[in-house]
Scaffold this motif. Structure first.
Motif, PDB file in Angstrom:
ATOM      1  N   ILE A 189       0.839  -1.199   0.000  1.00 32.06           N
ATOM      2  CA  ILE A 189       0.000   0.000   0.000  1.00 32.06           C
ATOM      3  C   ILE A 189       0.880   1.258   0.000  1.00 32.06           C
ATOM      4  O   ILE A 189       0.553   2.258  -0.630  1.00 32.06           O
ATOM      5  N   LEU A 190       2.032   1.179   0.684  1.00 32.62           N
ATOM      6  CA  LEU A 190       2.951   2.315   0.653  1.00 32.62           C
ATOM      7  C   LEU A 190       3.421   2.578  -0.776  1.00 32.62           C
ATOM      8  O   LEU A 190       3.446   3.720  -1.244  1.00 32.62           O
ATOM      9  N   THR A 193       0.683   3.982  -3.162  1.00 31.10           N
ATOM     10  CA  THR A 193       0.529   5.424  -2.996  1.00 31.10           C
ATOM     11  C   THR A 193       1.700   6.153  -3.643  1.00 31.10           C
ATOM     12  O   THR A 193       1.525   7.182  -4.300  1.00 31.10           O
ATOM     13  N   GLY A 194       2.893   5.610  -3.456  1.00 31.78           N
ATOM     14  CA  GLY A 194       4.077   6.224  -4.041  1.00 31.78           C
ATOM     15  C   GLY A 194       4.004   6.241  -5.566  1.00 31.78           C
ATOM     16  O   GLY A 194       4.293   7.253  -6.196  1.00 31.78           O
ATOM     17  N   ALA A 197       2.152   8.925  -7.256  1.00 35.69           N
ATOM     18  CA  ALA A 197       2.730  10.267  -7.286  1.00 35.69           C
ATOM     19  C   ALA A 197       3.954  10.358  -8.197  1.00 35.69           C
ATOM     20  O   ALA A 197       4.574  11.400  -8.283  1.00 35.69           O
TER      21      ALA A 197
ATOM     22  N   ILE B 273      -6.107   4.618   4.465  1.00 36.06           N
ATOM     23  CA  ILE B 273      -4.908   4.606   3.624  1.00 36.06           C
ATOM     24  C   ILE B 273      -4.194   5.948   3.684  1.00 36.06           C
ATOM     25  O   ILE B 273      -2.965   6.014   3.719  1.00 36.06           O
ATOM     26  N   THR B 277      -0.260   6.081   4.859  1.00 32.58           N
ATOM     27  CA  THR B 277       0.752   6.416   3.873  1.00 32.58           C
ATOM     28  C   THR B 277       1.200   7.860   3.993  1.00 32.58           C
ATOM     29  O   THR B 277       1.928   8.355   3.150  1.00 32.58           O
ATOM     30  N   ALA B 280       4.561   8.919   2.846  1.00 27.32           N
ATOM     31  CA  ALA B 280       5.119   8.036   1.830  1.00 27.32           C
ATOM     32  C   ALA B 280       5.284   8.789   0.508  1.00 27.32           C
ATOM     33  O   ALA B 280       5.961   8.340  -0.386  1.00 27.32           O
ATOM     34  N   VAL B 281       4.612   9.914   0.410  1.00 24.32           N
ATOM     35  CA  VAL B 281       4.722  10.739  -0.785  1.00 24.32           C
ATOM     36  C   VAL B 281       5.137  12.128  -0.338  1.00 24.32           C
ATOM     37  O   VAL B 281       4.675  12.622   0.664  1.00 24.32           O
TER      38      VAL B 281
END
Lengths: 310, 282
Positions: A189-190, A193-194, A197, B273, B277, B280-281
């Motif tokens: 999930i990390l 999301t990454g 982007a 989520i 996260t 994470a960004v």
């Protein structure tokens, strides 16, 4: 709000008002710091102190200096429980990191826009939400030599049955595999999301330059995923060193103590039917703490650089 | 987008992908589906070693009825709720204040206090175990839900502060400066300016905390014993002792125990989520 302005206008400024901006943060911090110091910071030091005593949790504690650590040293030399636990901790630490590439792999697999993909992503993430206790039970049955799904599957190839949790050479790997299941979901999930982007222009530019597949991943995508990788690394390391629930539920450290890790061994020594050796337990906890501290310092250092960079 | 969108690839690749997805999912959730299958089987299937065939009769009502009406499971579930909900409220409340203090004000020890919370959050539980247990005993809170709640609030404040502080730091600071120019007191800035902007963070953190606390096992074992105060993660072991070798009931029990965080996740997925996260960004 008008009321407060009136007060400020009409009365001469009180000491509190003048110094409001200096005092306010401390008032906001006070309850949080109080709780945190009493329940987290102070106990760390208390445990350090306790590790110098011999104490059954009830009677008078007896100061014995570094004797607990000496005993740990002899357990190490004799390849006793402490040695086994430390060795297993190391195996956990290394193998648990597989969750990161595995999570990345699943994230790449699912980073598409076909029909129903959102549901797929949720269902793949699902194991992370379940408590480790239930994960432990699920995998205990999965490994069961008489009816477990694993033996059904390898039975198709004419192999088995194997009793993973009853075999002292396999047991730690079996438990780690169970732990990797939710941890991989977390890393996935990390990365999902990454990946969301990742800058599409860079990808396009890379494509024009003829980069694709693994090369594209390595040189263009992964560098942009660094923040996700860092967090995945942090949570996986911490998770590996914290492993307790699965071991407790699946094997209770067995067979013959072969699946113990420091976190479980400490609990066993200090708080189970095997005896209430609080001081000795504290000494084991101190060792675990020091190992963890190496990573914590590294994480904080990275965060510090990040903060300064802004 | 990376990898290349599947629509841009050959027809064959698309079909393979779409066919492989369900297979992969089935393998991934296999162990769990097995438990779900077990939980609707009758006792007879286990006696006759019919582990993997279709259930000889569909016993959903019977098995789950046993869990709900013939065991301590409802009690454990209630305990879990009574532990989890106050903890979530407490930790979120404390950390919105600490996060505000560390995210808005510039003072010398700011970074050190922040790092204290972050570092504490990573500490192994075992180094806290004996002192926290003693403290709880001394306070007369051993084997009570309150004892567990107090510890959880304190410990989770570490992670929650990290989360809140980073969120607040990203808010436009001009808003706060404008409020100060207006002469609004700091507490009112917190309550009327910052807190309303924090709603997404509050939601994300609450959902996340709910799952973390509900799933806690270690502290439940260390600080409680027995059905009057143990949460469901610890209770399931006694439940399994009660129904030893009754795999259909143990499976049903496990599913019931796992359900609330799962429900929470599916209902609040976006928040969950977002919480998980954060960071994470860039």
């Amino acid at each position: 709000m008008t009321a407060s302005t009136d007060i400020i206008d009409s009365e001469p400024e009180s000491w509190f008002h003048r110094n409001q901006q200096a005092i306010a943060p401390w008032l906001f911090l006070a309850p949080g710091i109080l709780f945190f110091v009493v329940y987290v910071i102070a106990p760390v030091f208390q445990s350090f102190n306790l590790s110098l005593y011999q104490w059954d949790g009830l009677g008078q504690a007896e100061y014995i200096g570094l004797r607990n650590y000496e005993d740990l040293y002899y357990e190490w030399v004799d390849r006793d429980a402490f040695y086994v636990s430390l060795k297993n901790n190391l195996i956990w630490l290394v193998l648990y990191l597989l969750a990161i590439p595995a999570g990345l792999f699943i994230a790449l697999l699912l980073n598409q826009t076909v029909f129903g993909i959102r549901l797929y992503k949720s269902l793949f993430f699902f194991p992370f939400v379940i408590s480790q206790v239930v994960v432990g039970l699920v995998f205990t049955w999965f490994y069961d030599p008489t009816f477990g799904l694993l033996n059904q599957m390898i039975g198709v190839f004419g192999l088995g049955p194997i009793n993973v949790l009853g075999n002292e050479h396999l047991v730690t790997y079996g438990i780690i595999a169970a732990g990797l299941w939710p941890q991989t979901a977390y890393c996935m999930i990390l990365y999902l999301t990454g990946l969301n982007a990742v800058d599409p222009e860079q990808i396009e530019a890379g494509r024009l330059d003829g980069a694709k597949g693994a090369k594209m991943l390595w040189y263009i995508v992964l560098p942009q995923l660094r923040p996700a990788t860092f967090i995945a690394f942090v949570v996986t390391i911490i998770g590996a060193l914290r492993s307790f629930d699965l071991i407790s539920v699946m094997t209770q450290g067995g067979p013959f103590g072969s699946s113990r890790v420091l976190a479980y061994y400490m609990f066993e020594v200090a708080l189970s039917e095997y005896g209430f050796r609080m001081g000795y337990g504290a000494a084991i906890a101190v060792v675990l703490f020091l190992i963890m501290m190496c990573f914590i310092v590294y994480f904080l250092w990275s965060m510090y650089r990040e903060e300064k960079g802004h | 987008m990376f990898p290349t969108p599947i629509e841009k690839q050959s027809q064959a690749a698309q079909i393979t992908y779409k066919a492989l997805l369900p297979v992969a999912l089935l393998l991934w959730l296999g162990p769990l589906l097995a438990v779900a299958l077990f939980s609707v089987k009758p006792d007879a299937d286990f006696v006759n070693a019919n582990y993997w065939g279709l259930p000889s009769s569909f016993e959903f009502m019977h098995n789950y009825g046993q869990v709900f009406f013939n065991s301590d499971m409802p009690r454990y579930m209630l305990n879990s709720i009574l532990i989890t909900v106050p903890t979530v409220i407490g930790a979120v409340a404390l950390s919105s204040m600490t996060g505000f203090a560390l995210g808005i004000y510039k003072f010398k020890s700011n970074m050190w206090i922040f790092f204290m919370f972050v570092a504490g959050n990573f500490v192994p539980f075992q180094i806290l175990m004996v002192p926290v247990r003693d403290l709880t005993l001394e306070l007369g809170l051993y084997n009570t839900k309150t004892g567990l709640v107090l510890f959880h609030i304190a410990f989770q404040t570490g992670f929650c502060t990290l989360f809140m502080r980073n969120f607040i730091k990203a808010l436009p600071f001009a808003l706060i400066e404008a409020a100060r120019v207006e002469g609004i007191s700091e507490i009112k800035i917190f309550w009327y300016v910052v807190l309303p902007l924090m709603k997404p963070a509050l939601a994300a953190l609450s959902v996340l905390m709910f799952t973390f606390i509900w799933n806690d096992y270690f502290w439940a074992v260390v600080l409680t014993q027995g059905a009057e105060s143990q949460p469901v993660t610890a209770g399931i072991t006694s439940f399994n002792a009660q129904f030893r070798a009754a795999y259909h009931l143990m499976s049903a029990g496990s599913i019931v125990a796992a359900l609330p965080p799962v429900a929470m996740f599916f209902l609040m997925q976006k928040h969950f989520i977002a919480g998980l996260t954060l960071g994470a960004v860039k």
